[in-house]
Design a protein around this motif. Structure first.
Motif, PDB file in Angstrom:
ATOM      1  N   VAL A   8      44.491 231.935  38.700  1.00 55.05           N
ATOM      2  CA  VAL A   8      45.620 231.457  37.905  1.00 55.05           C
ATOM      3  C   VAL A   8      46.211 230.219  38.548  1.00 55.05           C
ATOM      4  N   SER A   9      46.812 229.360  37.725  1.00 54.32           N
ATOM      5  CA  SER A   9      47.433 228.162  38.271  1.00 54.32           C
ATOM      6  C   SER A   9      48.659 227.790  37.464  1.00 54.32           C
ATOM      7  N   GLY A  10      49.515 226.999  38.080  1.00 54.95           N
ATOM      8  CA  GLY A  10      50.744 226.561  37.423  1.00 54.95           C
ATOM      9  C   GLY A  10      51.766 226.177  38.468  1.00 54.95           C
ATOM     10  N   THR A  11      52.684 225.298  38.103  1.00 55.03           N
ATOM     11  CA  THR A  11      53.696 224.869  39.068  1.00 55.03           C
ATOM     12  C   THR A  11      55.087 225.003  38.465  1.00 55.03           C
ATOM     13  N   THR A  25      52.577 236.141  30.971  1.00 57.07           N
ATOM     14  CA  THR A  25      53.409 234.934  31.038  1.00 57.07           C
ATOM     15  C   THR A  25      52.655 233.886  31.825  1.00 57.07           C
ATOM     16  N   SER A  71      46.586 229.831  33.017  1.00 58.06           N
ATOM     17  CA  SER A  71      48.010 230.008  33.329  1.00 58.06           C
ATOM     18  C   SER A  71      48.439 231.450  33.100  1.00 58.06           C
ATOM     19  N   ASN A  72      47.616 232.220  32.392  1.00 58.07           N
ATOM     20  CA  ASN A  72      47.997 233.563  31.937  1.00 58.07           C
ATOM     21  C   ASN A  72      47.825 234.572  33.073  1.00 58.07           C
ATOM     22  N   THR A  85      56.159 231.025  39.586  1.00 60.46           N
ATOM     23  CA  THR A  85      56.420 230.124  40.711  1.00 60.46           C
ATOM     24  C   THR A  85      57.841 229.554  40.598  1.00 60.46           C
ATOM     25  N   TYR A  97      53.391 229.517  36.022  1.00 65.80           N
ATOM     26  CA  TYR A  97      54.495 228.656  36.478  1.00 65.80           C
ATOM     27  C   TYR A  97      55.857 229.294  36.262  1.00 65.80           C
TER      28      TYR A  97
END
Lengths: 498, 498
Positions: free
Chosen positions: B207-210, A16, B195-196, A22, A19
């Motif tokens: 990984v990154s995402g907000t 997934t 993002s995965n 988060t 974000y």
């Protein structure tokens, strides 16, 4: 079929977007993690400028949900994530919450093999915000891809007009599951077999294939190569005739066909994989017929898709079986379906559902609010229209008006009492428990064939199709307009406060 | 990284085309199964009309080969396959042969993260015909896809010109591994994160995402949503500002940025995911600067690729970080690389290597014969030319001529003694045993960066790139021409015999 058990590790919960995690954490912190919400998965436009799409992927989704849990290594991975100041990204209490998380959503979905249209939900998820959110990305990944490929396969089969279509895209597919899931979806969409042996083993799809150019080249002469192949597979001889010179190859195939016949066997046919397929297939047909092999099939391959098949048919190419690969399994001319997953309602503190729209400058991008479902009306066996409606509203059997979700001037009056109807969203999970009896892949494929049959052929036209009517039931249309206007006023008020 | 262990069942031997198995059976029947052969994997044209490609996927190939064996269920599956007359497709003795089959090939390959060019081998497999043949499809599947995506990522990073590129394509990727392998290849190609989360866990990619629009919509107002997010992630606030009204969203982000600052934290930035990215980013930059947030980053996303990034840069859009998804992970404008795998030599009964070409009407499609390798010549740190040569031939350090494989009028004279050189095909397996020390993904990514640096920027131009010289060493060129002519004479003779 248990994709996670047979193919992947036992859970894919981390498949997934970060974000989602988060947001899950922030929902949890804000005390909103268990707040009930409804999300809908839908697409806005048919792929390939077509007039229909074919839903696929639900079986994977079911398997994903059944195995939805955070394993020890998943939690370890999240626990070691650090902020720049060295503090952990996620509080330990939250990781405990994830550890104890059990899948508890209601899921309704359109069955695999159903013909589907823009804006109407393919899947509806209702449950705690955190779970709904975590499911977004994997559901989109699975449904986007398999629906795309099932649709592409259906279009290619429309072009083939009943002739067998063999799928052999493994070597150019996008990764391992990009191949496996594509073979599955292609079979749903009407292909008769796959070259992918693993897809055969996992899904029970018939497999097919004979030999490659390298087989021919590993012998001194083409004739020897054909003879050796006939020795091993007297029952299954499809000779690849274009390694050196196609006309000579056809002659050699005929020679070996005669040897086979002397032994009481019949060659199945020949395959042409290069050059001008119209020219060579017509030549081959004539040569085979003259040599006494009118039953021998001509298989053609080489970058085929629905447009090229249509063109070859127009040229009266003598092709009996179509082999398609790259253009099918990657959906080459449009390699992604843009399905989205949008919040349509959330329960407030008083337990009341609040419908939600995301307003956008483009009316096409405004979602449909509330807890809605879809009814398909049939006249005899033909689908006549789809109506998206609020489940809480009663439908007047004497007459409803459905309104196009993009262009409200496009309306259609329907007398539901005149038609048979099918509610398209079927219960799959109730409070996390599977309540759906999963059909076999063969049944799904049959449903797809029936569904395509129920569609008027003008909707299946490959270019400039006739638009199938899909509309919002009046009450839903009004709710949506009201929310859009309210949202815009609300924004105006806020701007004035600045 | 153990992809089969971590992600898939312990072997993927059936992830191959059925015709590889029928050919294997027919080779076995013809007593040719153990005949030694050499196959080369190469592509004929750069994807995206570009001037370079970036090799990726070898780690998966290694893992595939290490786990190459037929399991009991694999053999059971093959054993139950029947001909139309009910007889088994494969004789029991052959299944026994497969049961006892041990991977014993030599494999040489270009290392991951190497810049590569058409016609030169990326992988060379030498071993028994049956094994060479079974490996064809999985090797093509793996290398085609990962090389395609690594190349796309490199192009996008060329366009971004040093600015971070975040990959978040999971929701639109082609299947589960279509996402995972794409995240891996995108990281090799220069992306800074994915993002995965599962790709993060499996491969160690950052990984990154907000947050998403649904986060905003689950609150009464956007401001509340920003505040709640800042509460949960004071260190990591990138506010998505376009849920309702982008300008108002920027104002709200600034408000919450000030609240954060009062608490001693700094917001990281904002994200714009719709609308005119040039217009809104310039507006946002100005508003953020005026409000005292010159350090706040502006992240942009929405169907970006190298062309759109270039266009936005030309328009002086104030974008600091690029988020790319669909167009990257599906290689949207060319979703398949057409690499092929061709027999180039086979050992005769006397143990002598016989070089092989497959002749075609198109000279572009004629493969390169014999046991060949590739040398790259460097002047200081800059790559000047690649030479494809027969391993048995000595190279004259005083001067060689390399000849373009398609257009023999294009030639280049080189003085090898003037350059440093790198042999590109490195030993990976010897007689089935791994002899290569697998680099970490970080090292592969570093190699990719160095390799791209070694390429003159005219070759990296996104449109109409300058062609990098790749040629056949003279002796190899002559061998190839001779075989082509001989093959054509041979065909003529046969035709005359009719």
């Amino acid at each position: 079929m248990k994709i996670t058990k047979d193919l992947y590790q036992s859970n894919l919960v981390l498949l997934t977007d970060f974000y989602q995690l988060t947001m899950a954490y922030a929902y949890w912190k804000a005390g909103k993690g268990e707040q009930e919400a409804v999300f809908n998965l839908f697409f806005r436009k048919h792929p390939f400028q077509g007039g229909f799409s074919l839903a696929a992927g639900l079986d994977y989704v079911i398997d994903y949900c059944k195995n939805f849990r955070f394993s020890g290594t998943d939690l370890d991975y999240l626990a070691q994530m650090k902020n720049q100041d060295g503090s952990p990204v996620f509080a330990e209490e939250f990781l405990d919450y994830l550890k104890n998380l059990k899948f508890s959503c209601d899921i309704e979905a359109v069955e695999e093999g159903t013909v589907v249209f823009p804006n109407a939900p393919l899947i509806r998820v209702r449950g705690p915000l955190i779970q709904c959110q975590l499911l977004e990305t994997p559901l989109l990944n699975i449904i986007n891809f398999q629906t795309l490929i099932a649709t592409k396969a259906a279009r290619i089969n429309v072009a083939a007009n009943g002739a067998p279509v063999l799928e052999f895209g493994l070597r150019r597919a996008q990764g391992i599951d990009g191949a496996l899931a594509a073979s599955r979806a292609a079979y749903i969409g009407g292909c008769t077999s796959t070259s992918n042996v693993m897809a055969g083993k996992l899904f029970g799809i018939p497999v097919s294939g004979t030999h490659a150019h390298s087989w021919i080249m590993s012998f001194e002469t083409e004739l020897e190569a054909f003879e050796a192949y006939a020795e091993a597979f007297p029952e299954k001889c499809v000779f690849l005739v274009d390694t050196y010179d196609t006309i000579q190859g056809i002659k050699n195939a005929i020679k070996v066909g005669k040897i086979l016949r002397d032994k009481g066997k019949e060659m199945v046919g020949i395959r042409i994989d290069s050059g001008d397929l119209a020219y060579f297939s017509i030549q081959a047909r004539q040569m085979l017929d003259e040599a006494g092999f009118p039953e021998a099939k001509i298989v053609a391959s080489n970058d085929l898709d629905e447009q090229i098949i249509t063109s070859l048919k127009t040229q009266e190419a003598a092709i009996d079986v179509w082999g398609v690969g790259t253009k099918l399994v990657t959906a080459y001319d449009q390699p992604a379906l843009g399905a989205v997953y949008k919040l349509s309602a959330i329960k407030d503190e008083n337990g009341k559902w609040v419908p939600k729209v995301k307003v956008s400058q483009q009316s096409m991008k405004i979602n449909i609010p509330g807890l809605h479902n879809v009814k398909r009306y049939y006249s005899k066996d033909k689908a006549v229209a789809d109506m998206i409606y609020l489940e809480e509203e009663e439908i007047n059997p004497r007459g409803v008006v459905i309104i196009d979700p993009i262009d409200p001037t496009r309306r259609k009056r329907l007398m539901p009492a005149f038609y048979s109807e099918e509610v398209l969203l079927k219960p799959i999970f109730k409070a996390g428990k599977l309540v759906y009896s999963i059909p076999s892949l063969e049944k799904i494929r049959e449903r797809a064939a029936q569904q395509l049959e129920s569609l008027d052929k003008t909707h299946k036209r490959l270019v400039n199709p006739h638009l199938y009517p899909v509309g919002l039931e009046e009450n839903l249309h009004h709710l949506r307009m009201e929310l859009v206007l309210k949202s815009q006023n609300f924004e105006n008020e806020k701007n004035e406060q600045e």
